[in-house]
Design an enzyme around this catalytic site. Structure first.
Site, PDB file in Angstrom:
ATOM      1  N   HIS A   1     -20.801  -7.670   7.684  1.00  0.00           N
ATOM      2  CA  HIS A   1     -22.039  -7.348   6.873  1.00  0.00           C
ATOM      3  C   HIS A   1     -22.331  -8.486   5.698  1.00  0.00           C
ATOM      4  CE1 HIS A   1     -18.957  -6.503   3.838  1.00  0.00           C
ATOM      5  NE2 HIS A   1     -19.829  -6.763   2.850  1.00  0.00           N
TER       6      HIS A   1
HETATM    7  C1  UD1 Z   1     -23.587  -6.005  -1.037  1.00  0.00           C
HETATM    8  C2  UD1 Z   1     -22.916  -6.937  -1.864  1.00  0.00           C
HETATM    9  C3  UD1 Z   1     -21.789  -7.522  -0.908  1.00  0.00           C
HETATM   10  C4  UD1 Z   1     -20.760  -6.232  -0.697  1.00  0.00           C
HETATM   11  C5  UD1 Z   1     -21.527  -5.258  -0.009  1.00  0.00           C
HETATM   12  C6  UD1 Z   1     -20.518  -3.995   0.043  1.00  0.00           C
HETATM   13  C7  UD1 Z   1     -24.548  -8.727  -3.151  1.00  0.00           C
HETATM   14  C8  UD1 Z   1     -24.999  -9.871  -3.327  1.00  0.00           C
HETATM   15  N1  UD1 Z   1     -23.745  -8.060  -2.235  1.00  0.00           N
HETATM   16  O1  UD1 Z   1     -24.020  -6.389   0.267  1.00  0.00           O
HETATM   17  O2  UD1 Z   1     -20.843  -8.348  -1.978  1.00  0.00           O
HETATM   18  O3  UD1 Z   1     -19.770  -7.066  -0.108  1.00  0.00           O
HETATM   19  O4  UD1 Z   1     -22.589  -4.749  -0.740  1.00  0.00           O
HETATM   20  O5  UD1 Z   1     -21.146  -3.194   1.442  1.00  0.00           O
HETATM   21  O6  UD1 Z   1     -24.043  -7.882  -4.099  1.00  0.00           O
HETATM   22  N2  UD1 Z   1     -29.359  -1.546   2.875  1.00  0.00           N
HETATM   23  C9  UD1 Z   1     -29.703   0.013   3.406  1.00  0.00           C
HETATM   24  N3  UD1 Z   1     -29.267   1.122   2.727  1.00  0.00           N
HETATM   25  C10 UD1 Z   1     -28.433   0.701   1.588  1.00  0.00           C
HETATM   26  C11 UD1 Z   1     -28.055  -0.234   1.002  1.00  0.00           C
HETATM   27  C12 UD1 Z   1     -28.606  -1.640   1.686  1.00  0.00           C
HETATM   28  O7  UD1 Z   1     -30.505  -0.100   4.255  1.00  0.00           O
HETATM   29  O8  UD1 Z   1     -28.105   2.025   1.248  1.00  0.00           O
HETATM   30  C13 UD1 Z   1     -29.809  -2.670   3.592  1.00  0.00           C
HETATM   31  C14 UD1 Z   1     -31.265  -3.192   3.299  1.00  0.00           C
HETATM   32  O9  UD1 Z   1     -31.769  -3.787   4.217  1.00  0.00           O
HETATM   33  C15 UD1 Z   1     -30.938  -4.444   2.147  1.00  0.00           C
HETATM   34  C16 UD1 Z   1     -29.552  -4.831   2.920  1.00  0.00           C
HETATM   35  O10 UD1 Z   1     -28.878  -3.695   3.294  1.00  0.00           O
HETATM   36  O11 UD1 Z   1     -31.860  -5.262   2.106  1.00  0.00           O
HETATM   37  C17 UD1 Z   1     -28.742  -5.457   1.825  1.00  0.00           C
HETATM   38  O12 UD1 Z   1     -28.327  -4.600   0.952  1.00  0.00           O
HETATM   39  P1  UD1 Z   1     -27.880  -5.363  -0.656  1.00  0.00           P
HETATM   40  O13 UD1 Z   1     -27.127  -4.291  -1.447  1.00  0.00           O
HETATM   41  O14 UD1 Z   1     -28.725  -6.563  -0.840  1.00  0.00           O
HETATM   42  O15 UD1 Z   1     -26.608  -6.104  -0.118  1.00  0.00           O
HETATM   43  P2  UD1 Z   1     -25.158  -5.792   0.989  1.00  0.00           P
HETATM   44  O16 UD1 Z   1     -25.438  -6.756   2.182  1.00  0.00           O
HETATM   45  O17 UD1 Z   1     -25.138  -4.301   1.044  1.00  0.00           O
HETATM   46  N1  UDP Z   2     -15.532   1.393   4.440  1.00  0.00           N
HETATM   47  C1  UDP Z   2     -16.028   2.642   4.861  1.00  0.00           C
HETATM   48  N2  UDP Z   2     -16.698   3.095   5.867  1.00  0.00           N
HETATM   49  C2  UDP Z   2     -16.851   1.779   6.876  1.00  0.00           C
HETATM   50  C3  UDP Z   2     -16.703   0.781   6.318  1.00  0.00           C
HETATM   51  C4  UDP Z   2     -15.849   0.286   5.381  1.00  0.00           C
HETATM   52  O1  UDP Z   2     -15.710   3.540   4.016  1.00  0.00           O
HETATM   53  O2  UDP Z   2     -17.766   2.172   7.689  1.00  0.00           O
HETATM   54  C5  UDP Z   2     -14.750   0.997   3.302  1.00  0.00           C
HETATM   55  C6  UDP Z   2     -13.443   0.317   3.450  1.00  0.00           C
HETATM   56  O3  UDP Z   2     -12.162   1.337   3.688  1.00  0.00           O
HETATM   57  C7  UDP Z   2     -13.371  -0.637   2.279  1.00  0.00           C
HETATM   58  C8  UDP Z   2     -14.621  -0.582   1.702  1.00  0.00           C
HETATM   59  O4  UDP Z   2     -15.627   0.030   2.579  1.00  0.00           O
HETATM   60  O5  UDP Z   2     -12.717   0.023   1.355  1.00  0.00           O
HETATM   61  C9  UDP Z   2     -15.304  -2.290   2.132  1.00  0.00           C
HETATM   62  O6  UDP Z   2     -16.500  -2.331   1.830  1.00  0.00           O
HETATM   63  P1  UDP Z   2     -17.502  -3.311   2.426  1.00  0.00           P
HETATM   64  O7  UDP Z   2     -16.919  -4.009   3.571  1.00  0.00           O
HETATM   65  O8  UDP Z   2     -18.690  -2.920   2.562  1.00  0.00           O
HETATM   66  O9  UDP Z   2     -17.690  -4.510   1.086  1.00  0.00           O
HETATM   67  P2  UDP Z   2     -16.703  -5.596   0.710  1.00  0.00           P
HETATM   68  O10 UDP Z   2     -15.174  -5.023   0.470  1.00  0.00           O
HETATM   69  O11 UDP Z   2     -16.625  -6.794   1.742  1.00  0.00           O
HETATM   70  O12 UDP Z   2     -17.206  -6.056  -0.557  1.00  0.00           O
END
Ligand code: UD1
Ligand code: UDP
Length: 424
Positions: free
Chosen positions: A206
């Site tokens: 992601h």
């Molecule tokens: C964010 C964090 C990242 C973290 C991740 C955990 C930042 C800069 N990034 O990334 O560090 O590892 O969360 O998962 O804060 N979207 C949906 N539904 C949702 C949320 C997001 O469809 O509920 C999609 C949208 O297209 C959105 C994209 O995901 O534009 C990115 O979402 P965003 O919250 O900006 O960043 P993440 O990639 O989720």
């Molecule tokens: N995780 C989850 N469901 C999924 C994928 C990940 O519950 O389908 C959990 C995982 O166990 C971990 C956390 O999400 O605790 C990690 O989140 P993510 O990879 O989105 O973010 P990051 O840790 O890179 O910020």
């Protein structure tokens, strides 16, 4: 003591769960603010339910956007809530835009900020998360560092030892707490997906640098497709990745793509897979804690302990490299698993939440008003010559400081336990 906990994404709910549990046990009063950065049920509410977390008292509902849009909306909304709720300290966990906004908004309002999981560094400032970490740590009144290396990183950036506590990573607490539920659920999860224990690879992707770059994303997906011809590959896909695959058009045939999973279902798969291929931070920690080999789809990691201890391979986003290194990991799996099991878990003993809550309960964090001190207080400056060598250090009056203070800077490579006792 009134605390404010701010969270907004999947990993923050998971990693703050042990802190919230310990605050409840100590009977501390807190406001729980949900930023709404994540809003899909499978990225948010499912974790409140599975981890029995309280319903948030406030939902800022900020949603998605560019970094500037999202951060600005977060700050604007949070400012109003801080103004109304008047917390004595604001607490956030990790490195998302929610954390950045919480650190900047609270600090600018004179309210102390505590950062859980402080001091992680990938040393890659093209990562949005690295910028968020550096800003949050530098503003925090209290940095809760998860590992000894994180303490070293913080002191390296000149953060005073009085603002650092080595507490371990709450990821271990929540994992240990839920392990028996995971064991119980595992056969059902594997059965529903038609998988056998130790007979599949798990993948999560992601990270912005992998998903917003069409070449990298196609490379990673293509590697997973090739591996899936030899062994099943299960890929619970983050919505960001789903949307970028739609944009860049990578072919998913052969890969078992599923919706993002709940925490218990995800850990069921993680604990049963041959190896995990991931660019997630939390998953690298969980895999190491569970004794599962990791292939990290990145060129750096802020969790280098897992690499140094031989459980994690930094592979990047090159297609052939991913395929070859994964085959290598599968072949040497027993040896890698043995190495992980023999190592002490660098992420701690599963009591981090308790430590954090106790520190929050016992310290007095003061709301700051304008500085009225008239006595000269010391600020240290590093002077460098043109080759970057450190020449000397001065206090605010231009006087070279004592060697004891210098020692604090020059011993930062030692173990944190020694560093902490050396504190001047
Ligand atoms: C964010 C964090 C990242 C973290 C991740 C955990 C930042 C800069 N990034 O990334 O560090 O590892 O969360 O998962 O804060 N979207 C949906 N539904 C949702 C949320 C997001 O469809 O509920 C999609 C949208 O297209 C959105 C994209 O995901 O534009 C990115 O979402 P965003 O919250 O900006 O960043 P993440 O990639 O989720
Ligand atoms: N995780 C989850 N469901 C999924 C994928 C990940 O519950 O389908 C959990 C995982 O166990 C971990 C956390 O999400 O605790 C990690 O989140 P993510 O990879 O989105 O973010 P990051 O840790 O890179 O910020």
């Amino acid at each position: 003591m009134s605390l404010m906990i701010v969270a907004g994404t999947r990993p923050e709910l998971i990693k703050l769960a042990p802190v919230i549990k310990s605050l409840n046990e100590l009977g501390l009063d807190y406001t729980f603010v949900w930023s709404g950065q994540h809003y899909d049920y499978r990225l948010s509410r499912i974790f409140l339910e599975q981890l029995a977390l309280p319903n948030p008292d406030e939902n800022l509902g900020v949603g998605s956007g560019t970094h500037a849009e999202q951060t600005a909306r977060l700050m604007t909304a949070l400012e109003k809530v801080i103004e109304r709720r008047k917390p004595e300290i604001v607490i956030a966990e990790g490195d998302t835009n929610t954390v950045l906004a919480a650190a900047m908004t609270s600090t600018k309002m004179g309210v102390p900020f505590a950062h859980v999981e402080a001091g992680l560094r990938s040393w890659d400032r093209t990562m949005p998360e690295e910028i968020n970490r550096v800003v949050a740590d530098s503003l925090a009144t209290m940095n809760f560092a998860p590992t000894e290396l994180a303490v070293v990183n913080l002191t390296h950036e000149g953060i005073d030892l009085g603002r650092i506590e080595l507490v371990g990573n709450t990821v271990v607490d929540v994992l240990m707490e839920n392990l028996s539920r995971v064991k119980e659920l595992k056969p059902k999860v594997l059965n529903e997906l038609g998988l056998g224990e130790n007979e599949f690879l798990l993948a999560t992707v992601h990270r912005q640098e992998n998903t917003d770059n069409g070449v990298r994303l196609r490379n990673i997906i293509s590697a997973l497709r090739e591996l899936s011809e030899e062994i099943p590959v299960v890929f619970p896909m983050h919505p960001r990745t789903t949307s970028r695959i739609g944009r860049y058009g990578a072919l998913l045939e052969g890969i078992k793509v599923i919706e993002p999973l709940g925490y218990l279902q995800f850990l069921s798969l993680l604990s049963a897979c041959l190896a995990v291929l991931t660019d997630s931070g939390g998953v690298q920690e969980e895999a190491f804690t569970l004794g599962i080999p990791t292939v990290t789809l990145r060129y750096n990691t802020e969790r280098p302990e897992t690499v140094r201890l031989g459980g994690n391979y930094l592979v990047g986003a090159n297609r052939d490299e991913i395929v070859e290194r994964t085959r290598h990991v599968i072949e040497r799996r027993d040896e890698i698993v043995r190495r992980i099991r023999e190592a002490e878990n660098p992420f701690g003993d599963g009591r981090s939440g308790e430590r954090i809550a106790k520190i929050l309960a016992s310290r007095k964090f003061e709301i700051r008003s304008s500085d009225t001190r008239t006595d000269p207080y010391i600020t240290y400056a590093l002077r460098k010559n043109f080759s970057g060598e450190i020449l000397s250090m001065y206090d605010s009056g231009g006087v070279a400081v004592a060697s004891k203070s210098l020692a604090k800077f020059f011993t930062v490579r030692g173990p944190a336990s020694r560093l902490l006792t050396n504190s001047p």
